[in-house]
Scaffold this motif. Structure first.
Motif, PDB file in Angstrom:
ATOM      1  N   GLN A   7       5.465 -16.992  49.020  1.00  0.00           N
ATOM      2  CA  GLN A   7       4.969 -16.700  47.684  1.00  0.00           C
ATOM      3  C   GLN A   7       3.893 -15.631  47.743  1.00  0.00           C
ATOM      4  N   LYS A  20       7.274 -31.450  55.022  1.00  0.00           N
ATOM      5  CA  LYS A  20       6.006 -30.721  54.993  1.00  0.00           C
ATOM      6  C   LYS A  20       6.186 -29.302  55.534  1.00  0.00           C
ATOM      7  N   GLN A  31       7.869 -27.145  52.939  1.00  0.00           N
ATOM      8  CA  GLN A  31       6.924 -26.798  51.885  1.00  0.00           C
ATOM      9  C   GLN A  31       5.981 -25.678  52.346  1.00  0.00           C
ATOM     10  N   GLN A  32       5.520 -25.733  53.583  1.00  0.00           N
ATOM     11  CA  GLN A  32       4.645 -24.693  54.113  1.00  0.00           C
ATOM     12  C   GLN A  32       5.369 -23.353  54.190  1.00  0.00           C
ATOM     13  N   SER A  58       7.833 -22.342  52.273  1.00  0.00           N
ATOM     14  CA  SER A  58       8.003 -21.797  50.928  1.00  0.00           C
ATOM     15  C   SER A  58       6.694 -21.236  50.395  1.00  0.00           C
ATOM     16  N   LYS A  59       5.549 -21.821  50.783  1.00  0.00           N
ATOM     17  CA  LYS A  59       4.253 -21.290  50.365  1.00  0.00           C
ATOM     18  C   LYS A  59       3.985 -19.934  51.000  1.00  0.00           C
ATOM     19  N   LYS A  60       4.417 -19.731  52.231  1.00  0.00           N
ATOM     20  CA  LYS A  60       4.197 -18.462  52.915  1.00  0.00           C
ATOM     21  C   LYS A  60       4.898 -17.316  52.196  1.00  0.00           C
ATOM     22  N   LYS A 106       0.653 -14.176  45.952  1.00  0.00           N
ATOM     23  CA  LYS A 106      -0.383 -14.495  44.983  1.00  0.00           C
ATOM     24  C   LYS A 106      -0.863 -13.190  44.355  1.00  0.00           C
TER      25      LYS A 106
END
Length: 147
Positions: A55, A45, A48-49, A51-53, A57
């Motif tokens: 990105q 988890k 995953q967090q 890797s989201k940071k 948008k």
């Protein structure tokens, strides 16, 4: 540990007070690890967090114009559009016609040509200028996103 039977692997995991976790089910034979499953889920988890940071948008910003905009106001709006494009956002440019201004569509086309001329180096036209009711709309994106 090498290749062991399922019962032996489960016994080893139970003796260690850990869980037997299947890592690669499609491999022949399937690959498993003996570890603490709750810690494994927690680490997954967190990865995953992270890797989201990282990105970015892409958001759609809108800039509205009128037909009779002054040169100073146009320069300010062009500067802001350039900043949006450099940040990696897309920009929707709307030209609003009010009342009888709608008969001067050629002035609107000239304004769009001027905008494209000023932003041509950093912007790519994503959707061409088209009439939508009493406005002309065009979407620009930065060159780096478009390529």
């Amino acid at each position: 540990m090498g290749v062991v039977t399922l019962q032996k692997a489960m016994q080893i995991a139970a003796d260690a007070g850990l869980d037997l976790v299947e890592i690669s089910p499609n491999a022949e034979p399937p690959v498993c690890k003996i570890l603490d499953f709750s810690r494994f889920k927690y680490d997954a988890k967190k990865r995953q967090q992270e890797s989201k940071k990282k990105q970015k948008k892409v958001s759609l910003k809108e800039m509205k114009f009128k037909v009779n905009i002054g040169q100073g106001d146009l320069d300010v709006k062009l500067r802001k559009i350039r900043q949006f494009l450099e940040d990696g956002d897309k920009v929707k440019i709307s030209l609003w016609f009010k009342g009888r201004e709608i008969v001067h569509r050629d002035k609107g086309k000239e304004l769009f040509d001027k905008i494209i001329e000023n932003l041509g180096a950093i912007a790519k036209i994503e959707s061409e200028a088209k009439m939508e009711g009493k406005q002309i709309v065009m979407v620009l994106s930065s060159q780096s996103i478009a390529e």
